[in-house]
Design an enzyme around this catalytic site. Structure first.
Site, short mmCIF file in Angstrom:
data_model
loop_
_atom_site.label_atom_id
_atom_site.label_comp_id
_atom_site.label_asym_id
_atom_site.label_seq_id
_atom_site.Cartn_x
_atom_site.Cartn_y
_atom_site.Cartn_z
N SER A 131 -7.72 27.68 -13.19
CA SER A 131 -9.00 28.33 -13.44
C SER A 131 -9.43 29.13 -12.23
CB SER A 131 -10.02 27.22 -13.71
OG SER A 131 -11.32 27.73 -13.67
N TYR A 181 -14.72 18.90 -11.43
CA TYR A 181 -13.77 19.56 -12.35
C TYR A 181 -12.88 20.54 -11.58
CZ TYR A 181 -12.02 23.18 -15.42
OH TYR A 181 -11.20 24.10 -16.03
N LYS A 185 -8.52 20.79 -10.72
CA LYS A 185 -7.61 21.94 -10.86
C LYS A 185 -6.92 22.24 -9.52
CE LYS A 185 -8.27 22.75 -15.20
NZ LYS A 185 -7.24 22.39 -16.17
N TYR A 196 -7.37 31.22 -15.25
CA TYR A 196 -8.15 31.98 -16.23
C TYR A 196 -9.50 32.34 -15.63
CZ TYR A 196 -5.32 28.79 -19.18
OH TYR A 196 -4.34 28.01 -19.74
N PRO A 242 -27.58 25.98 -10.36
CA PRO A 242 -26.92 25.57 -9.12
C PRO A 242 -25.41 25.70 -9.22
CG PRO A 242 -28.52 23.91 -9.83
CD PRO A 242 -28.43 24.92 -10.93
N GLY A 243 -24.80 26.20 -8.16
CA GLY A 243 -23.33 26.30 -8.14
C GLY A 243 -22.81 27.63 -8.65
N ASP A 244 -23.66 28.46 -9.28
CA ASP A 244 -23.20 29.76 -9.79
C ASP A 244 -23.01 30.76 -8.65
OD1 ASP A 244 -23.04 29.05 -12.42
OD2 ASP A 244 -24.78 30.21 -13.08
#
Ligand code: NAD
Ligand code: WQD
Length: 349
Positions: free
Chosen positions: A126, A150, A154, A184, A304-306
């Site tokens: 990802s 998550y 990966k 992706y 948050p985290g974007d």
């Protein structure tokens, strides 16, 4: 027939589309999926689209004996490993479940592949492995990091796979591992038949299914997370890629691995994206234009985290896998809407 591909997670969103493209390219497919985030109906529909029967095993990829049985029943030429849990928010709440499922399924799969002499693997990675990229577009040699559990699954799996391929090289094994790590960007859209598509459980976390569920009347209003990013209209920019283009990237990766020199070990990463960034507002406006539906929205706090912007440099996949995305934003909207409109309750209809 070009060969047989074992598709773990083949009942899921991307896996089901990949099965269609593999079959249409002349491969036969065998699916292992424990249906923890999918329905068996998606497999029926892949059969309906392609007219070809599929061997389906409702097994957990962490169960070594079950997986071994599948390899013993079929002559597998390559594996695509989609099976995994993917919800970022959930991974923060139950990280052990994510590490167990995503890492152990991969480790068991590798063990069984080794025992059964199968050495070609395509792995679902990802763009999340780029963490917070300092610039865009993002190339494969950018520094890797993760901002959530998550993403770390990966990242760790990528490292494990690199180590395993290197070990085969060091040990000079006869048929060493050949691995493609496909990173992706943001998969959206559905097969043009409207028979398979994304069927998230509960309230969607991702933008595209959220928009289409507002359009179909399941949700009231979209919240746009942040309109003060340093982007052209203040909303977040992503590289949305049609799931059928993405699926075709897997066929190209399998073709590539099957045609490699058998004595060579390899583990390379490839970005699968269009190379173009699209903002949230552009997504909403294009959806409305293409479908004629009205999407109510409001601006909300940043999530948050974007990150502000994330889009791919897909040159490596273009040059080496001979793959590039062909579908445009209008195709993504039209196909998403056809799937959503025809299946308002997903596969439960
Ligand atoms: P999905 O949830 O629709 O598909 C994953 C499938 O794997 C599901 O059918 C699920 O039942 C199955 N599965 C999970 N754990 C399993 C296990 N232990 N054994 C057997 N089956 C198991 O998700 P998707 O969107 O199709 O994603 C496929 C892969 O691509 C995942 O690995 C995901 O992390 C990765 N990915 C997805 C996105 C995205 O935005 N959709 C982006 C980047 C990477
Ligand atoms: C896209 C844009 C949001 C929902 C996630 C995972 C990533 C990968 C793909 C698996 C952002 C905005 C969203 C909403 C919004 N998955 N948005 N309102 O965050 O780029 O990537 O899916 O590997 O790991 O993090 O995708 O679709 O959630 O968000 O405004 O209700 O839409 O802020 O700018 P994201 P997304």
């Amino acid at each position: 027939m070009k060969g047989t591909v074992l598709v773990t997670g083949g009942a899921g969103y991307i896996g089901s589309h990949a099965c269609v493209e593999l079959i249409e390219a002349g491969y036969s497919v065998v699916i292992v999926d424990n249906l923890n985030n999918s329905k068996h109906e998606s497999v029926n529909r892949v059969t309906e689209i392609t007219g070809k029967p599929i061997d389906f095993y409702p097994y957990d990829a962490r169960e070594k004996q079950d997986l071994t049985e599948v390899f013993q029943h079929h002559s597998i030429d390559a594996v695509i490993h989609f099976a995994g849990l993917k919800a970022v928010g959930e991974s923060a709440k139950i990280p052990a479940y994510y590490y167990d499922n995503n890492l152990n399924s991969t480790l068991i799969l590798l063990e069984v592949m080794k025992e059964q002499n199968v050495n070609k693997l395509v792995f679902s990675s990802s763009a999340t492995v780029y963490g917070e990229p300092s610039t865009v577009p993002i190339s494969e040699d950018f520094p890797l990091s993760a901002t959530n559990a998550y993403g770390r699954t990966k990242l760790f799996i990528e490292e494990i796979l690199r180590d395993m391929a290197n070990a085969d090289k060091l040990n000079q094994v006869d048929s060493p591992l050949k691995i493609a790590l496909l990173r992706y960007f943001n998969p959206v859209g559905a097969h043009k038949s409207g028979r398979i598509g994304e069927d998230p459980n509960g309230i969607p976390n991702n933008l595209m299914p959220y928009i289409s569920q507002v359009a179909v009347g399941k949700l009231d209003k979209l919240s746009i997370f942040g309109n003060d990013y340093p982007t052209r209209d203040g909303t977040g920019v992503r590289d949305y890629i049609h799931v059928v283009d993405l699926a075709k990237g897997h066929v190209k990766a399998v073709d590539y691995l099957l045609h490699m020199d058998e004595s060579k070990s390899e583990c390379h990463a490839y970005n699968l994206g269009t190379g173009h960034g699209v903002s949230v507002l552009e997504m909403v406006n294009t959806f409305m234009q293409v479908t004629g539906q009205t999407i109510e929205y409001r601006f909300a706090e940043r999530r948050p985290g974007d990150v502000a912007e994330c889009y791919a440099n897909p040159t490596k996949a273009n040059n080496i896998l001979k793959w590039h995305a062909e579908k445009n934003l209008e195709d993504m909207m039209r196909d998403t809407w056809r799937w959503q409109k025809n299946n308002p309750k997903g596969y439960e209809d």
